[in-house]
Design a protein around this motif. Structure first.
Motif, PDB file in Angstrom:
ATOM      1  N   ALA A 104       0.833  -1.205   0.000  1.00 24.47           N
ATOM      2  CA  ALA A 104       0.000   0.000   0.000  1.00 24.47           C
ATOM      3  C   ALA A 104       0.869   1.257   0.000  1.00 24.47           C
ATOM      4  N   GLU A 105       1.953   1.241   0.778  1.00 24.74           N
ATOM      5  CA  GLU A 105       2.870   2.387   0.803  1.00 24.74           C
ATOM      6  C   GLU A 105       3.513   2.594  -0.566  1.00 24.74           C
ATOM      7  N   GLN A 106       3.944   1.508  -1.187  1.00 26.05           N
ATOM      8  CA  GLN A 106       4.595   1.613  -2.492  1.00 26.05           C
ATOM      9  C   GLN A 106       3.640   2.122  -3.563  1.00 26.05           C
ATOM     10  N   LEU A 107       2.415   1.633  -3.574  1.00 21.36           N
ATOM     11  CA  LEU A 107       1.453   2.054  -4.586  1.00 21.36           C
ATOM     12  C   LEU A 107       0.968   3.483  -4.386  1.00 21.36           C
ATOM     13  N   SER A 108       0.873   3.907  -3.134  1.00 21.02           N
ATOM     14  CA  SER A 108       0.358   5.254  -2.849  1.00 21.02           C
ATOM     15  C   SER A 108       1.452   6.311  -2.792  1.00 21.02           C
ATOM     16  N   GLY A 109       2.670   5.877  -2.481  1.00 22.98           N
ATOM     17  CA  GLY A 109       3.752   6.844  -2.272  1.00 22.98           C
ATOM     18  C   GLY A 109       3.686   7.501  -0.912  1.00 22.98           C
ATOM     19  N   LEU A 110       2.848   6.972  -0.026  1.00 25.34           N
ATOM     20  CA  LEU A 110       2.666   7.534   1.314  1.00 25.34           C
ATOM     21  C   LEU A 110       3.107   6.526   2.371  1.00 25.34           C
ATOM     22  N   GLU A 111       3.554   7.045   3.503  1.00 25.45           N
ATOM     23  CA  GLU A 111       3.985   6.207   4.608  1.00 25.45           C
ATOM     24  C   GLU A 111       2.792   5.876   5.513  1.00 25.45           C
ATOM     25  N   ILE A 112       2.772   4.650   6.040  1.00 28.86           N
ATOM     26  CA  ILE A 112       1.720   4.236   6.974  1.00 28.86           C
ATOM     27  C   ILE A 112       2.362   3.968   8.327  1.00 28.86           C
ATOM     28  N   GLU A 152      -4.969   5.867  11.163  1.00 30.64           N
ATOM     29  CA  GLU A 152      -5.513   6.995  10.408  1.00 30.64           C
ATOM     30  C   GLU A 152      -4.793   7.159   9.074  1.00 30.64           C
ATOM     31  N   GLN A 153      -3.462   6.991   9.071  1.00 32.97           N
ATOM     32  CA  GLN A 153      -2.705   7.090   7.818  1.00 32.97           C
ATOM     33  C   GLN A 153      -3.089   5.953   6.871  1.00 32.97           C
ATOM     34  N   ALA A 154      -3.307   4.765   7.403  1.00 34.45           N
ATOM     35  CA  ALA A 154      -3.721   3.630   6.574  1.00 34.45           C
ATOM     36  C   ALA A 154      -5.092   3.895   5.951  1.00 34.45           C
ATOM     37  N   LEU A 174      -8.559  -2.853   0.898  1.00 36.43           N
ATOM     38  CA  LEU A 174      -8.319  -3.456   2.197  1.00 36.43           C
ATOM     39  C   LEU A 174      -6.807  -3.517   2.399  1.00 36.43           C
ATOM     40  N   ILE A 175      -6.345  -3.010   3.544  1.00 37.75           N
ATOM     41  CA  ILE A 175      -4.914  -3.027   3.861  1.00 37.75           C
ATOM     42  C   ILE A 175      -4.715  -3.783   5.166  1.00 37.75           C
ATOM     43  N   THR A 176      -3.884  -4.823   5.111  1.00 33.23           N
ATOM     44  CA  THR A 176      -3.560  -5.573   6.325  1.00 33.23           C
ATOM     45  C   THR A 176      -2.407  -4.881   7.033  1.00 33.23           C
ATOM     46  N   LEU A 177      -2.501  -4.817   8.375  1.00 29.10           N
ATOM     47  CA  LEU A 177      -1.525  -4.078   9.176  1.00 29.10           C
ATOM     48  C   LEU A 177      -0.878  -4.949  10.250  1.00 29.10           C
ATOM     49  N   GLY A 178      -0.822  -6.252  10.022  1.00 32.32           N
ATOM     50  CA  GLY A 178      -0.214  -7.145  11.000  1.00 32.32           C
ATOM     51  C   GLY A 178      -0.954  -7.112  12.323  1.00 32.32           C
ATOM     52  N   GLU A 179      -0.218  -6.920  13.404  1.00 35.93           N
ATOM     53  CA  GLU A 179      -0.822  -6.942  14.744  1.00 35.93           C
ATOM     54  C   GLU A 179      -1.787  -5.787  14.998  1.00 35.93           C
ATOM     55  N   LYS A 180      -1.772  -4.766  14.116  1.00 39.28           N
ATOM     56  CA  LYS A 180      -2.697  -3.641  14.260  1.00 39.28           C
ATOM     57  C   LYS A 180      -4.039  -3.906  13.590  1.00 39.28           C
ATOM     58  N   GLY A 181      -4.155  -5.039  12.889  1.00 38.29           N
ATOM     59  CA  GLY A 181      -5.427  -5.399  12.287  1.00 38.29           C
ATOM     60  C   GLY A 181      -5.501  -5.101  10.807  1.00 38.29           C
ATOM     61  N   VAL A 182      -6.652  -4.609  10.382  1.00 39.56           N
ATOM     62  CA  VAL A 182      -6.909  -4.343   8.970  1.00 39.56           C
ATOM     63  C   VAL A 182      -7.787  -3.099   8.852  1.00 39.56           C
ATOM     64  N   VAL A 183      -7.580  -2.340   7.784  1.00 42.95           N
ATOM     65  CA  VAL A 183      -8.461  -1.207   7.484  1.00 42.95           C
ATOM     66  C   VAL A 183      -9.057  -1.429   6.106  1.00 42.95           C
ATOM     67  N   TYR A 184     -10.262  -0.910   5.924  1.00 40.69           N
ATOM     68  CA  TYR A 184     -10.987  -1.074   4.670  1.00 40.69           C
ATOM     69  C   TYR A 184     -11.743   0.210   4.373  1.00 40.69           C
ATOM     70  N   SER A 185     -11.784   0.547   3.091  1.00 37.95           N
ATOM     71  CA  SER A 185     -12.647   1.634   2.639  1.00 37.95           C
ATOM     72  C   SER A 185     -13.304   1.215   1.344  1.00 37.95           C
ATOM     73  N   ASN A 186     -14.583   1.547   1.216  1.00 34.26           N
ATOM     74  CA  ASN A 186     -15.265   1.309  -0.053  1.00 34.26           C
ATOM     75  C   ASN A 186     -15.322   2.618  -0.833  1.00 34.26           C
ATOM     76  N   ILE A 187     -15.926   2.590  -2.004  1.00 36.69           N
ATOM     77  CA  ILE A 187     -15.951   3.795  -2.828  1.00 36.69           C
ATOM     78  C   ILE A 187     -16.858   4.886  -2.271  1.00 36.69           C
ATOM     79  N   LYS A 188     -17.685   4.538  -1.274  1.00 31.25           N
ATOM     80  CA  LYS A 188     -18.511   5.541  -0.599  1.00 31.25           C
ATOM     81  C   LYS A 188     -17.726   6.233   0.518  1.00 31.25           C
ATOM     82  N   LYS A 189     -16.437   5.875   0.640  1.00 28.65           N
ATOM     83  CA  LYS A 189     -15.521   6.426   1.645  1.00 28.65           C
ATOM     84  C   LYS A 189     -15.924   6.045   3.072  1.00 28.65           C
TER      85      LYS A 189
END
Length: 75
Positions: free
Chosen positions: A6-14, A18-20, A38-53
């Motif tokens: 996700a960091e590589q594709l976005s060019g942003l650091e996680i 909130e950053q994820a 959907l971005i997996t964050l290891g022990e921090k869990g997972v974040v997801y956003s749909n197109i409705k934000k």
């Protein structure tokens, strides 16, 4: 995606949930994603956003890790 992808594709650091979540939204816009990200964050869990934000964070469950690689040394 995992955190590194996700960091590589976005060019942003996680470094935080909130950053994820922000990276999810950036990827949806940048690549014209039609369903969600959907971005997996290891022990921090997972974040997801749909197109409705709509943003979701799910905590990871604590589990006991078992090393099964030792099994192969006996054969």
């Amino acid at each position: 995606l995992n955190e590194v992808e996700a960091e590589q594709l976005s060019g942003l650091e996680i470094k935080s949930i909130e950053q994820a979540q922000n990276v999810c939204l950036v990827l949806i816009e940048k690549y014209g994603i039609k369903i969600g990200v959907l971005i997996t964050l290891g022990e921090k869990g997972v974040v997801y956003s749909n197109i409705k934000k709509e943003l979701v964070h799910q905590q990871a469950k604590k589990v006991k890790v078992v090393d099964t690689s030792v099994f192969f040394f006996y054969f």
